[in-house]
Design a protein around this motif. Structure first.
Motif, mmCIF file in Angstrom:
data_model
loop_
_atom_site.group_PDB
_atom_site.id
_atom_site.type_symbol
_atom_site.label_atom_id
_atom_site.label_comp_id
_atom_site.label_asym_id
_atom_site.label_seq_id
_atom_site.Cartn_x
_atom_site.Cartn_y
_atom_site.Cartn_z
ATOM 1 N N LEU A 79 0.702 -1.089 -0.216
ATOM 2 C CA LEU A 79 -0.121 -0.061 -0.059
ATOM 3 C C LEU A 79 0.844 1.294 -0.055
ATOM 4 N N ALA A 80 1.974 1.227 0.765
ATOM 5 C CA ALA A 80 2.757 2.415 0.895
ATOM 6 C C ALA A 80 3.527 2.589 -0.574
ATOM 7 N N ALA A 81 3.737 1.496 -1.095
ATOM 8 C CA ALA A 81 4.398 1.478 -2.492
ATOM 9 C C ALA A 81 3.544 2.075 -3.496
ATOM 10 N N LEU A 82 2.250 1.658 -3.421
ATOM 11 C CA LEU A 82 1.485 2.266 -4.406
ATOM 12 C C LEU A 82 1.163 3.803 -4.227
ATOM 13 N N PHE A 83 1.041 4.183 -2.911
ATOM 14 C CA PHE A 83 0.820 5.793 -2.833
ATOM 15 C C PHE A 83 2.271 6.562 -3.331
ATOM 16 N N GLY A 84 3.165 5.735 -3.209
ATOM 17 C CA GLY A 84 4.417 6.472 -3.454
ATOM 18 C C GLY A 84 4.785 6.537 -4.879
ATOM 19 N N MET A 85 3.653 5.954 -5.739
ATOM 20 C CA MET A 85 3.648 6.152 -7.099
ATOM 21 C C MET A 85 2.714 7.320 -7.615
ATOM 22 N N LEU A 86 2.124 7.827 -6.775
ATOM 23 C CA LEU A 86 1.223 9.078 -7.196
ATOM 24 C C LEU A 86 1.943 10.188 -7.199
ATOM 25 N N ASP A 87 1.579 11.295 -8.123
ATOM 26 C CA ASP A 87 2.081 12.591 -8.134
ATOM 27 C C ASP A 87 1.710 13.237 -6.907
ATOM 28 N N GLN A 88 2.500 14.164 -6.279
ATOM 29 C CA GLN A 88 2.188 14.815 -5.211
ATOM 30 C C GLN A 88 1.695 15.965 -5.708
ATOM 31 N N PRO A 89 0.843 16.867 -4.998
ATOM 32 C CA PRO A 89 -0.020 17.831 -5.368
ATOM 33 C C PRO A 89 0.823 18.896 -6.229
ATOM 34 N N SER A 90 0.208 19.317 -7.499
ATOM 35 C CA SER A 90 1.102 20.292 -8.524
ATOM 36 C C SER A 90 0.751 21.692 -8.052
ATOM 37 N N THR A 91 1.513 22.616 -8.576
ATOM 38 C CA THR A 91 1.325 23.898 -8.198
ATOM 39 C C THR A 91 0.332 24.394 -9.184
ATOM 40 N N LEU A 92 -0.389 25.358 -8.749
ATOM 41 C CA LEU A 92 -1.556 25.972 -9.611
ATOM 42 C C LEU A 92 -1.005 26.653 -10.746
ATOM 43 N N MET A 93 -0.005 27.525 -10.288
ATOM 44 C CA MET A 93 0.716 28.612 -11.440
ATOM 45 C C MET A 93 1.672 27.877 -12.370
ATOM 46 N N PHE A 94 1.050 27.176 -13.076
ATOM 47 C CA PHE A 94 1.898 26.609 -14.130
ATOM 48 C C PHE A 94 2.133 27.660 -15.274
ATOM 49 N N ASP A 95 3.084 27.349 -16.141
ATOM 50 C CA ASP A 95 3.327 28.291 -17.338
ATOM 51 C C ASP A 95 2.213 28.064 -18.410
ATOM 52 N N ILE A 96 1.827 29.252 -18.863
ATOM 53 C CA ILE A 96 0.921 29.080 -20.167
ATOM 54 C C ILE A 96 1.687 30.189 -21.222
ATOM 55 N N LEU A 97 1.939 31.024 -20.982
ATOM 56 C CA LEU A 97 2.829 31.989 -21.821
ATOM 57 C C LEU A 97 4.027 31.670 -22.421
ATOM 58 N N THR A 98 4.767 30.940 -21.816
ATOM 59 C CA THR A 98 5.847 30.284 -22.174
ATOM 60 C C THR A 98 5.924 28.809 -22.011
ATOM 61 N N PRO A 99 6.945 27.929 -22.742
ATOM 62 C CA PRO A 99 6.983 26.683 -22.746
ATOM 63 C C PRO A 99 6.698 25.898 -21.488
ATOM 64 N N GLY A 100 7.312 26.441 -20.278
ATOM 65 C CA GLY A 100 7.356 25.916 -19.027
ATOM 66 C C GLY A 100 8.578 24.904 -18.810
ATOM 67 N N GLU A 101 8.786 24.790 -17.607
ATOM 68 C CA GLU A 101 9.985 23.804 -17.378
ATOM 69 C C GLU A 101 9.310 22.244 -17.424
ATOM 70 N N GLY A 102 10.054 21.587 -17.987
ATOM 71 C CA GLY A 102 9.898 20.053 -17.998
ATOM 72 C C GLY A 102 9.101 19.718 -19.177
ATOM 73 N N ARG A 103 8.654 20.695 -20.229
ATOM 74 C CA ARG A 103 8.069 20.493 -21.236
ATOM 75 C C ARG A 103 8.772 20.822 -22.489
ATOM 76 N N LEU A 104 8.449 20.052 -23.772
ATOM 77 C CA LEU A 104 9.329 20.293 -24.874
ATOM 78 C C LEU A 104 8.977 21.737 -25.490
#
Length: 651
Positions: A626-651
């Motif tokens: 069960l602990a391993a399963l929950f470790g596979m989940l994304d942590q909460p994401s930041t609301l303020m992702f980039d829109i006007l620019t490519p953004g970190e981690g994106r192509l």
């Protein structure tokens, strides 16, 4: 410097927004010349029945924090629009300042200007029925207190949610106590599918919708003639604490009649219109028709800029037509849960017929052009409202627009793909922009040409081409500044409040960067508790990281004792699936708990060791799985992702 991070921009662009260019002044002057500004009937209707305005125009918390402040709009103080605001939008911005407690008819009152929506009060025999308790508890509490300051202090006997958008239910805990609901003292009534609709819009795609809503409503823009002036449906969305109390009664049949505290209410379901779950109401004994949010004095959205499933304008028009036939012959006043009422049977029939034809016309003409092979952008450029509609104030595009509604109709029928194979598998925005700018001779050459076009007033094209340079070179200050300047002029020209807000907020982020906020769960405890367990596990599934779950497989049983529910959760092929009511004999672990405990774990109010120690969480089998399963989940994401620019981690 990382792509999408805040970039320093020359002081000339940081200090103040630019003034209106000559082309913008000319466009706004042309708008002023073509519409009937001498017609002031809406201003009379917006003021009619006023008992008392919002006290000081402000709502504060008990500690003095300001959550709502109409004083921010004191600059909207005259008929003549500044050059930086479309004159038609300026007119609506003035109308949306009407606020306070209003008497609509005998036993019918509205509280307007406490939030973007209205709260309607029906005075029953022994208490009051509240319709749509606004967005947050603080403003709904203040609105009800204002009502009680001028009307008898009768208890709330029922709350009615007209539809599944948060500005129509989120403030419910400010006006009723859930203990009274559970005790049967207060009924909570909603249209069929209400809870499912909340789950779909606010949970599974809630975070990107919230980010995009910042552009739609301009919540982070300064108020002013060069900033946010309005939101179309009202001034903006109130701050504070949103919650939810689940309905105790659902309206299931197309038309149902109920008598609540002596008031006969005819409910007309109107699903898949402005909201997935929505309904109109007719009060026969009062001669009042409530059209919820399906007939506001403007063109609404088929898909709002914040995003949603494409709405169906064909059936939207049908439900308006049904309301005309069924109720208008007995109606003296029509109200909605935004804006002001319409009085008089003939005026109501004329108003609703225009609304019906507005939605049907855009639908039909889009399909007409689609059937000739036209593409979305081509149709959007070609279609306008016909004579008889175009000059009516009540159908102008202050919230939706003909342009983006056309594209929503196309999407509903034919998807995002325009049929051209060249558009079937293009490069992602970043790599495509880099190649395009290279082909065009480099950023300096593109910027030089764009400056010349800016001087000609070709702001749409400048923004379009500067977007490519910014995506190719996110740290190019000159490109960001020129793109911001072009968006700003487009905002000044926009009749739509939401387009203006989007353009101006885009310019602000290009100049100042993205305002960074810490990652957090963007769900209220009420919303989480209201989720069906089936949807809850869908929410977990969209957080599974395939890189962390590659090659893993397991089954985990869940038993929720407070809901008497069992569920088998399966991990396979880096995908989580579940079956409600199932139980596996081959499970790696079986968990016995309550949904309330799981909700607290997800919200971070409770930790797993603490839950295990207290007995709130029991695991039979291998707890490490069960602990391993929950470790596979994304942590909460930041609301303020980039829109006007490519953004970190994106192509």
């Amino acid at each position: 410097m990382a792509a999408g991070s805040a970039v320093p921009v020359p002081a000339s662009h940081l200090d103040v927004a630019r003034d209106a260019e000559a082309a913008t002044r000319a466009a706004n002057a042309a708008m002023a010349a073509k519409l009937p500004f001498g017609d002031t009937r809406d201003f009379e209707a917006a003021r009619r029945g006023l008992i008392a305005p919002v006290p000081d125009g402000i709502v504060r918390t008990d500690t003095g924090t300001v959550l709502w402040n109409l004083g921010e709009y004191a600059f909207i103080n005259g008929e003549l629009a500044p050059a930086t605001v479309n004159p038609s939008l300026w007119r609506m911005a003035r109308l949306n300042l009407a606020n306070g407690l209003f008497k609509v008819a005998e036993r019918v009152y509205q509280l307007r200007g406490f939030d973007i929506a209205n709260m309607t009060v029906l005075e029953g025999d022994s208490g009051v029925i509240l319709i749509d308790p606004l967005t947050t508890a603080e403003v709904s509490r203040a609105a009800l207190a204002h009502y009680y300051a001028h009307r008898p202090n009768k208890p709330v006997v029922a709350v009615i949610y007209t539809h599944s958008h948060i500005d129509h239910y989120g403030g419910v805990r400010g006006v009723i106590d859930e203990a009274d609901v559970k005790a049967g003292k207060v009924a909570v009534i909603a249209p069929a599918g209400f809870m499912d609709a909340i789950s779909g819009e606010n949970v599974l795609a809630g975070l990107p919708m919230m980010r995009r809503a910042q552009f739609q409503f301009g919540s982070l823009l300064p108020r002013g003639a060069r900033g946010q002036v309005d939101a179309g449906l009202g001034k903006g969305i109130a701050r504070g604490t949103s919650g939810l109390i689940a309905p105790t009664r659902s309206i299931e049949r197309p038309i149902e009649t109920h008598t609540i505290d002596g008031i006969e209410i005819v409910f007309q379901l109107a699903p898949e219109t402005e909201a997935p779950a929505e309904m109109h109401m007719f009060y026969p004994g009062l001669g009042v028709l409530n059209m919820a949010e399906n007939a506001c004095p403007l063109l609404h959205n088929f898909i709002p800029l914040r995003g949603s499933v494409a709405r169906d304008p064909r059936i939207w028009a049908k439900y308006i037509g049904d309301a005309i036939a069924l109720y208008v012959p007995r109606t003296e006043v029509m109200i909605g849960q935004h804006h002001w009422p319409t009085w008089g049977r003939e005026a109501i029939a004329d108003y609703l017929a225009a609304q019906r034809d507005l939605y049907k016309h855009i639908h039909d003409q889009t399909l007409r052009h689609m059937n000739k092979g036209w593409r979305p952008a081509e149709i959007a450029e070609a279609i306008d409202l016909p004579p008889g509609l175009a000059e009516r104030w009540s159908v102008r595009g202050y919230y939706g627009t003909v342009s983006h509604n056309v594209k929503a109709v196309y999407q509903r029928y034919l998807s995002w793909y325009d049929g051209n194979p060249c558009n079937l598998h293009p490069l992602p925005p970043g790599p495509a922009a880099r190649k395009l700018v290279e082909y065009m001779g480099g950023a300096a050459a593109v910027i030089a040409r764009a400056k010349a076009d800016f001087a000609k007033g070709e702001f749409r094209w400048v923004a379009q081409v500067m977007k490519e340079v910014v995506y190719a070179e996110p740290d190019n200050i000159e490109a960001r500044a020129l793109c911001a300047d072009a968006l700003e002029q487009m905002g000044y020209q926009a009749e739509s409040a939401t387009w203006r807000n989007a353009f101006l907020y885009g310019a602000q982020e290009l100049r100042h960067g993205v305002f960074r906020m810490p990652a957090r769960i963007n769900l209220s405890a009420d919303t989480l508790a209201g989720l069906a367990t089936d949807v809850f596990f869908d929410m977990l599934a969209i957080r599974l990281d395939p890189a962390k779950s590659a090659g893993q497989a397991m089954v985990v049983n869940w038993h929720f004792t407070d809901r008497d529910e069992k569920l088998a959760l399966t991990l396979a092929h880096s995908t989580l699936s579940h079956r409600l009511g199932a139980w596996s004999d081959r499970a790696a672990a079986s968990v016995t708990t309550t949904r309330a405990t799981l909700d607290s774990l997800i919200l971070g109010k409770l930790q797993v060791p603490e839950a295990l120690m207290s007995g709130a969480l029991k695991i039979d089998g291998d707890p490490s799985r069960l602990a391993a399963l929950f470790g596979m989940l994304d942590q909460p994401s930041t609301l303020m992702f980039d829109i006007l620019t490519p953004g970190e981690g994106r192509l």
